[in-house]
Design a protein around this motif. Structure first.
Motif, PDB file in Angstrom:
ATOM      1  N   THR A  77      23.834  38.624  55.067  1.00  0.00           N
ATOM      2  CA  THR A  77      22.781  38.272  54.171  1.00  0.00           C
ATOM      3  C   THR A  77      21.825  39.484  53.756  1.00  0.00           C
ATOM      4  O   THR A  77      21.706  40.580  54.255  1.00  0.00           O
ATOM      5  CB  THR A  77      21.539  37.180  55.266  1.00  0.00           C
ATOM      6  OG1 THR A  77      20.907  38.378  56.072  1.00  0.00           O
ATOM      7  CG2 THR A  77      22.480  36.251  55.860  1.00  0.00           C
ATOM      8  N   ASP A  78      21.248  39.317  52.466  1.00  0.00           N
ATOM      9  CA  ASP A  78      20.402  40.144  51.982  1.00  0.00           C
ATOM     10  C   ASP A  78      19.254  40.872  52.874  1.00  0.00           C
ATOM     11  O   ASP A  78      19.059  42.106  53.087  1.00  0.00           O
ATOM     12  CB  ASP A  78      19.895  39.649  50.690  1.00  0.00           C
ATOM     13  CG  ASP A  78      19.025  38.340  50.711  1.00  0.00           C
ATOM     14  OD1 ASP A  78      18.997  38.068  51.836  1.00  0.00           O
ATOM     15  OD2 ASP A  78      18.497  38.059  49.817  1.00  0.00           O
TER      16      ASP A  78
ATOM     17  N   ALA B 134      29.053  28.943  51.385  1.00  0.00           N
ATOM     18  CA  ALA B 134      28.608  28.821  50.012  1.00  0.00           C
ATOM     19  C   ALA B 134      28.629  30.039  49.207  1.00  0.00           C
ATOM     20  O   ALA B 134      28.552  30.093  48.092  1.00  0.00           O
ATOM     21  CB  ALA B 134      27.285  28.205  50.210  1.00  0.00           C
ATOM     22  N   ALA B 135      28.258  31.154  50.236  1.00  0.00           N
ATOM     23  CA  ALA B 135      28.210  32.385  49.447  1.00  0.00           C
ATOM     24  C   ALA B 135      29.372  33.081  48.648  1.00  0.00           C
ATOM     25  O   ALA B 135      29.364  33.925  48.003  1.00  0.00           O
ATOM     26  CB  ALA B 135      27.709  33.412  50.390  1.00  0.00           C
TER      27      ALA B 135
ATOM     28  N   THR C 257      25.773  26.837  59.203  1.00  0.00           N
ATOM     29  CA  THR C 257      24.798  27.448  58.309  1.00  0.00           C
ATOM     30  C   THR C 257      25.080  27.470  56.909  1.00  0.00           C
ATOM     31  O   THR C 257      24.262  28.027  56.060  1.00  0.00           O
ATOM     32  CB  THR C 257      24.657  28.953  58.820  1.00  0.00           C
ATOM     33  OG1 THR C 257      25.988  29.588  58.486  1.00  0.00           O
ATOM     34  CG2 THR C 257      24.531  29.249  60.280  1.00  0.00           C
TER      35      THR C 257
ATOM     36  N   ALA D  49      27.440  29.070  55.341  1.00  0.00           N
ATOM     37  CA  ALA D  49      27.933  30.287  55.015  1.00  0.00           C
ATOM     38  C   ALA D  49      28.976  30.411  53.841  1.00  0.00           C
ATOM     39  O   ALA D  49      28.870  31.308  53.097  1.00  0.00           O
ATOM     40  CB  ALA D  49      28.438  31.088  56.317  1.00  0.00           C
TER      41      ALA D  49
ATOM     42  N   ALA E 130      25.938  33.647  59.438  1.00  0.00           N
ATOM     43  CA  ALA E 130      25.488  33.274  58.116  1.00  0.00           C
ATOM     44  C   ALA E 130      25.705  34.212  57.066  1.00  0.00           C
ATOM     45  O   ALA E 130      26.112  35.328  57.266  1.00  0.00           O
ATOM     46  CB  ALA E 130      23.745  33.345  58.298  1.00  0.00           C
ATOM     47  N   ALA E 131      25.484  33.720  55.847  1.00  0.00           N
ATOM     48  CA  ALA E 131      25.826  34.528  54.468  1.00  0.00           C
ATOM     49  C   ALA E 131      25.066  33.814  53.579  1.00  0.00           C
ATOM     50  O   ALA E 131      25.151  32.803  53.013  1.00  0.00           O
ATOM     51  CB  ALA E 131      27.515  34.495  54.183  1.00  0.00           C
ATOM     52  N   HIS E 132      24.494  34.821  52.588  1.00  0.00           N
ATOM     53  CA  HIS E 132      23.862  34.619  51.286  1.00  0.00           C
ATOM     54  C   HIS E 132      23.094  35.710  50.798  1.00  0.00           C
ATOM     55  O   HIS E 132      23.142  36.671  51.642  1.00  0.00           O
ATOM     56  CB  HIS E 132      22.722  33.422  51.556  1.00  0.00           C
ATOM     57  CG  HIS E 132      21.532  33.619  52.405  1.00  0.00           C
ATOM     58  ND1 HIS E 132      20.667  34.487  52.259  1.00  0.00           N
ATOM     59  CD2 HIS E 132      21.494  33.114  53.636  1.00  0.00           C
ATOM     60  CE1 HIS E 132      19.559  34.535  53.163  1.00  0.00           C
ATOM     61  NE2 HIS E 132      20.151  33.876  54.128  1.00  0.00           N
ATOM     62  N   GLY E 133      23.277  35.690  49.388  1.00  0.00           N
ATOM     63  CA  GLY E 133      22.503  36.900  48.718  1.00  0.00           C
ATOM     64  C   GLY E 133      23.058  38.237  48.596  1.00  0.00           C
ATOM     65  O   GLY E 133      22.433  39.283  48.520  1.00  0.00           O
TER      66      GLY E 133
END
Length: 262
Positions: free
Chosen positions: A221-222, A179-180, A175, A177, A146-149
Motif C-alpha cells: 500500500t502507498d 482490485a489493485a 481486504t 487486495a 492488503a494492496a492499493h495505491g
C-alpha cells in the motif's frame, strides 16, 4: 644494552595509517549495500573524478536518498582524502571493481518505512519493492494482506510479464487486495485462500526467481511503503530464498487445500 624507543609518529602519520585501514572496509561496506545498477553508476562517477575533492562526488552523494548511504559515501571520500589524495578517481574505481569481483555472501539488508535517522543504515521499502520486481527473470511471487495505491509497483509487475516472467499473486481477498491488480495481463495468476478452515493470508513477501526476496511487515500500500513505521529485510541467495518460495509454491499446490486460483 637497552634498545632505543621507536620514533614517535606525527598526528598526520597516525591519521593516514588509520585511514589506510578504514578505506578498504568502507569500500566493502558500500559495495555490499548498493544495488548493481547504482554501483555501476558510482564507478562511472569515480572514473570521471580527478580526486577526492571533485564536485562530481558531492553531486552523486547528494542525489542518494537511501538512509545512511550518503554518510557512507562521505566516509569513503574522507578516507580517500586522508590516505591517498594523489590517487585519481580511476584508480579508486579499479579498487571498487576488484571488490565487486570477489565472491562473498550477501549480508541481510534492513529495509524500513517511516521516520529515519541520519545515521540509520537501511534502505527504503518503496525503492526495494521496485528493485526486487525488476530483478526477476523467470518467476515473481508476491504475497500481501492488503494492496492499493502502488501504481509504480503494479507497472513493474506488468513489465515483468512483458519480459516473460511468470507472476503469482497470493492475495487476501477479505481486504479487496486484488482490485489493485485488475489491469494486469491475464497471464498473471491470482490466488486466494479457501474461506473454510484457514486463517487469513497475512504474510508479506516479494520473491524474484529464487535469488532475491523482500520479507517484512509492509503491505503493498502507498502508506506502508512510505509513511507507516515498517521493517523488513532483503534476503539474497538460493539457500535463504529457496525455502520461502517452496513454501508458497506448496500453498498453491492442489494437495495443500490452502489456496485456489481465481
Amino acid at each position: 644494552m637497552s634498545s632505543l624507543p621507536p620514533p614517535r609518529r606525527s598526528q598526520g602519520e597516525l591519521r593516514r595509517e588509520n585511514a589506510a585501514t578504514q578505506l578498504p572496509e568502507i569500500l566493502v561496506a558500500v559495495c555490499s549495500r548498493l544495488p548493481e545498477e547504482r554501483l555501476t553508476a558510482w564507478q562511472e562517477v569515480l572514473r570521471q573524478s580527478d580526486g577526492p575533492d571533485d564536485p562530481l562526488l558531492d553531486q552523486f552523494t547528494n542525489a542518494q536518498f537511501a538512509s545512511g548511504l550518503a554518510r557512507q559515501l562521505v566516509e569513503v571520500t574522507r578516507a580517500w582524502r586522508a590516505d591517498a589524495p594523489e590517487l585519481t578517481g580511476a584508480a579508486l574505481e579499479l579498487a571498487v571493481a576488484a571488490v565487486r569481483a570477489i565472491p562473498r555472501p550477501s549480508p541481510v539488508q534492513p529495509v524500513i518505512s517511516g521516520p529515519i535517522g541520519p545515521a540509520t543504515q537501511a534502505r527504503l521499502t518503496g525503492g526495494v519493492v521496485l528493485e526486487v520486481i525488476r530483478s526477476a527473470r523467470s518467476s515473481l511471487l508476491i504475497a500481501t494482506f492488503a494492496a492499493h495505491g502502488v501504481v509504480d509497483g503494479v507497472e513493474e509487475v506488468r513489465k515483468a510479464v512483458g519480459r516473460g516472467v511468470t507472476v503469482d499473486l497470493l492475495l487476501e481477498e477479505s481486504t479487496g487486495a486484488s482490485a489493485a491488480f485488475t489491469r494486469l495481463p491475464d497471464e498473471v495468476r491470482v490466488w486466494h485462500r479457501h474461506s473454510a478452515g484457514t486463517g487469513v493470508l497475512h504474510a508479506k513477501l516479494i520473491a524474484a526467481d529464487r535469488h532475491t526476496a523482500l520479507l517484512g511487515s509492509a503491505n503493498l500500500t502507498d502508506r506502508a511503503l512510505s509513511d507507516n513505521i515498517e521493517l523488513g529485510v532483503v534476503l539474497r541467495g538460493t539457500e535463504a530464498v529457496g525455502p520461502l518460495v517452496d513454501h508458497f509454491r506448496w500453498l498453491t499446490s492442489p494437495g495443500s487445500g490452502v489456496m485456489s486460483r481465481v
